[in-house]
Design a protein around this motif. Sequence first.
Motif, PDB file in Angstrom:
ATOM      1  N   LEU A 103      14.129  14.292 -31.416  1.00  0.00           N
ATOM      2  CA  LEU A 103      14.861  13.528 -32.422  1.00  0.00           C
ATOM      3  C   LEU A 103      13.878  12.749 -33.288  1.00  0.00           C
ATOM      4  CD1 LEU A 103      17.644  12.104 -30.124  1.00  0.00           C
ATOM      5  CD2 LEU A 103      17.983  13.743 -31.949  1.00  0.00           C
ATOM      6  N   GLN A 104      14.065  12.860 -34.581  1.00  0.00           N
ATOM      7  CA  GLN A 104      13.221  12.093 -35.500  1.00  0.00           C
ATOM      8  C   GLN A 104      14.071  11.049 -36.198  1.00  0.00           C
ATOM      9  OE1 GLN A 104      10.791  14.374 -38.206  1.00  0.00           O
ATOM     10  NE2 GLN A 104      10.533  16.023 -36.731  1.00  0.00           N
ATOM     11  N   PHE A 105      13.560   9.835 -36.284  1.00  0.00           N
ATOM     12  CA  PHE A 105      14.252   8.743 -36.953  1.00  0.00           C
ATOM     13  C   PHE A 105      14.267   8.988 -38.458  1.00  0.00           C
ATOM     14  CE2 PHE A 105      15.621   4.606 -38.005  1.00  0.00           C
ATOM     15  CZ  PHE A 105      14.777   4.081 -38.976  1.00  0.00           C
ATOM     16  N   LEU A 106      15.454   8.831 -39.063  1.00  0.00           N
ATOM     17  CA  LEU A 106      15.594   9.001 -40.505  1.00  0.00           C
ATOM     18  C   LEU A 106      15.726   7.662 -41.225  1.00  0.00           C
ATOM     19  CD1 LEU A 106      18.066  11.959 -41.250  1.00  0.00           C
ATOM     20  CD2 LEU A 106      15.637  11.786 -41.866  1.00  0.00           C
ATOM     21  N   LEU A 107      16.671   6.852 -40.767  1.00  0.00           N
ATOM     22  CA  LEU A 107      16.914   5.569 -41.414  1.00  0.00           C
ATOM     23  C   LEU A 107      17.826   4.716 -40.549  1.00  0.00           C
ATOM     24  CD1 LEU A 107      20.064   5.951 -42.501  1.00  0.00           C
ATOM     25  CD2 LEU A 107      18.959   7.212 -44.325  1.00  0.00           C
ATOM     26  N   LYS A 108      17.903   3.434 -40.916  1.00  0.00           N
ATOM     27  CA  LYS A 108      18.784   2.532 -40.187  1.00  0.00           C
ATOM     28  C   LYS A 108      19.336   1.478 -41.126  1.00  0.00           C
ATOM     29  CE  LYS A 108      15.073  -0.530 -38.496  1.00  0.00           C
ATOM     30  NZ  LYS A 108      14.370  -1.015 -37.262  1.00  0.00           N
ATOM     31  N   TYR A 109      20.523   0.997 -40.771  1.00  0.00           N
ATOM     32  CA  TYR A 109      21.139  -0.148 -41.448  1.00  0.00           C
ATOM     33  C   TYR A 109      21.162  -1.315 -40.468  1.00  0.00           C
ATOM     34  CZ  TYR A 109      24.499  -3.398 -43.283  1.00  0.00           C
ATOM     35  OH  TYR A 109      25.106  -4.559 -43.707  1.00  0.00           O
ATOM     36  N   ILE A 110      20.589  -2.429 -40.929  1.00  0.00           N
ATOM     37  CA  ILE A 110      20.628  -3.644 -40.116  1.00  0.00           C
ATOM     38  C   ILE A 110      21.456  -4.709 -40.826  1.00  0.00           C
ATOM     39  CG2 ILE A 110      19.255  -5.450 -39.006  1.00  0.00           C
ATOM     40  CD1 ILE A 110      18.954  -2.618 -37.806  1.00  0.00           C
ATOM     41  N   THR A 111      21.099  -5.009 -42.034  1.00  0.00           N
ATOM     42  CA  THR A 111      21.813  -5.997 -42.833  1.00  0.00           C
ATOM     43  C   THR A 111      21.395  -5.823 -44.290  1.00  0.00           C
ATOM     44  OG1 THR A 111      22.376  -8.337 -43.019  1.00  0.00           O
ATOM     45  CG2 THR A 111      20.072  -7.801 -42.615  1.00  0.00           C
ATOM     46  N   GLY A 112      22.115  -6.494 -45.189  1.00  0.00           N
ATOM     47  CA  GLY A 112      21.704  -6.453 -46.582  1.00  0.00           C
ATOM     48  C   GLY A 112      22.376  -5.354 -47.374  1.00  0.00           C
ATOM     49  N   ASP A 113      21.637  -4.720 -48.251  1.00  0.00           N
ATOM     50  CA  ASP A 113      22.156  -3.697 -49.147  1.00  0.00           C
ATOM     51  C   ASP A 113      22.847  -2.593 -48.354  1.00  0.00           C
ATOM     52  OD1 ASP A 113      20.664  -1.994 -52.027  1.00  0.00           O
ATOM     53  OD2 ASP A 113      22.676  -1.918 -51.183  1.00  0.00           O
ATOM     54  N   ASN A 114      24.050  -2.249 -48.800  1.00  0.00           N
ATOM     55  CA  ASN A 114      24.821  -1.237 -48.075  1.00  0.00           C
ATOM     56  C   ASN A 114      24.239   0.156 -48.214  1.00  0.00           C
ATOM     57  OD1 ASN A 114      26.597  -3.168 -47.185  1.00  0.00           O
ATOM     58  ND2 ASN A 114      28.124  -2.756 -48.764  1.00  0.00           N
ATOM     59  N   LEU A 115      23.419   0.392 -49.216  1.00  0.00           N
ATOM     60  CA  LEU A 115      22.790   1.692 -49.409  1.00  0.00           C
ATOM     61  C   LEU A 115      21.379   1.627 -48.842  1.00  0.00           C
ATOM     62  CD1 LEU A 115      23.198   4.529 -50.585  1.00  0.00           C
ATOM     63  CD2 LEU A 115      22.133   3.690 -52.696  1.00  0.00           C
ATOM     64  N   VAL A 116      21.136   2.450 -47.845  1.00  0.00           N
ATOM     65  CA  VAL A 116      19.854   2.463 -47.155  1.00  0.00           C
ATOM     66  C   VAL A 116      19.125   3.762 -47.484  1.00  0.00           C
ATOM     67  CG1 VAL A 116      18.714   2.387 -44.912  1.00  0.00           C
ATOM     68  CG2 VAL A 116      20.836   1.121 -45.264  1.00  0.00           C
ATOM     69  N   LYS A 117      17.874   3.653 -47.847  1.00  0.00           N
ATOM     70  CA  LYS A 117      17.073   4.848 -48.134  1.00  0.00           C
ATOM     71  C   LYS A 117      16.139   5.122 -46.967  1.00  0.00           C
ATOM     72  CE  LYS A 117      17.288   4.327 -53.146  1.00  0.00           C
ATOM     73  NZ  LYS A 117      18.256   5.440 -53.290  1.00  0.00           N
ATOM     74  N   GLY A 118      15.976   6.426 -46.673  1.00  0.00           N
ATOM     75  CA  GLY A 118      15.146   6.794 -45.547  1.00  0.00           C
ATOM     76  C   GLY A 118      14.166   7.898 -45.879  1.00  0.00           C
ATOM     77  N   SER A 119      13.772   8.612 -44.840  1.00  0.00           N
ATOM     78  CA  SER A 119      12.771   9.672 -44.980  1.00  0.00           C
ATOM     79  C   SER A 119      13.359  10.906 -45.644  1.00  0.00           C
ATOM     80  CB  SER A 119      12.228  10.059 -43.597  1.00  0.00           C
ATOM     81  OG  SER A 119      11.769   8.942 -42.879  1.00  0.00           O
TER      82      SER A 119
END
Lengths: 115, 115
Positions: free
Chosen positions: A44-60
Amino acid sequence: AQSVAQPEDQVNVAEGNPLTVKCTYSVSGNPYLFWYVQYPNRGLQFLLKYITGDNLVKGSYGFEAEFNKSQTSFHLKKPSALVSDSALYFCAVRAAGSTLGRLYFGRGTQLTVWP
Amino acid sequence: EAGVTQFPSHSVIEKGQTVTLRCDPISGHDNLYWYRRVMGKEIKFLLHFVKESKQDESGMPNNRFLAERTGGTYSTLKVQPAELEDSGVYFCASSLYRGSTDTQYFGPGTRLTVL
């Protein structure tokens, strides 16, 4: 109880078209949300995560995900799919403030991008 | 930096035999997790080590499973005796901090087949 639902076992899209992989969650309190990808014969490779803040999260790899609290969703998106994006995608959740580190995963969605 | 490694990549054993899986986390990561995915199902949490201590072992299915992390470095997961339902892919993950925002990094998994 915490849980994740990935309603589609399989998503098929043509190369160059936008893609969406859906995820909804259930958690007590605020969620921390994660997307992972598993390529064939790889971990499994990590792509992205949402913790707080902007609802749109950019990842790999050009992926992004939109957190929607009212719909309890965290859909993964990419504006233009590549054949190399074909893989198994997992959504995961953890409750914010939890003292336990465990992640709760969905069943996975197989994405196939055809040329 | 080396990622999480797991050994073996595949194991085929007969019912009643013993198998030991090994995980080497990313160097310096105190947190080590074991998860399992039975074919077509979600990835399920098994247990969590912080250094050499078991922080959470609530996901261990029964007492045929024994996990150790001597010295707080690598970990082993022993299944004895193995049953048919133990077949699946066993993933190991590690993270630097115990906080709920922390990202877990996964190894390639060990595919266990019990005949």
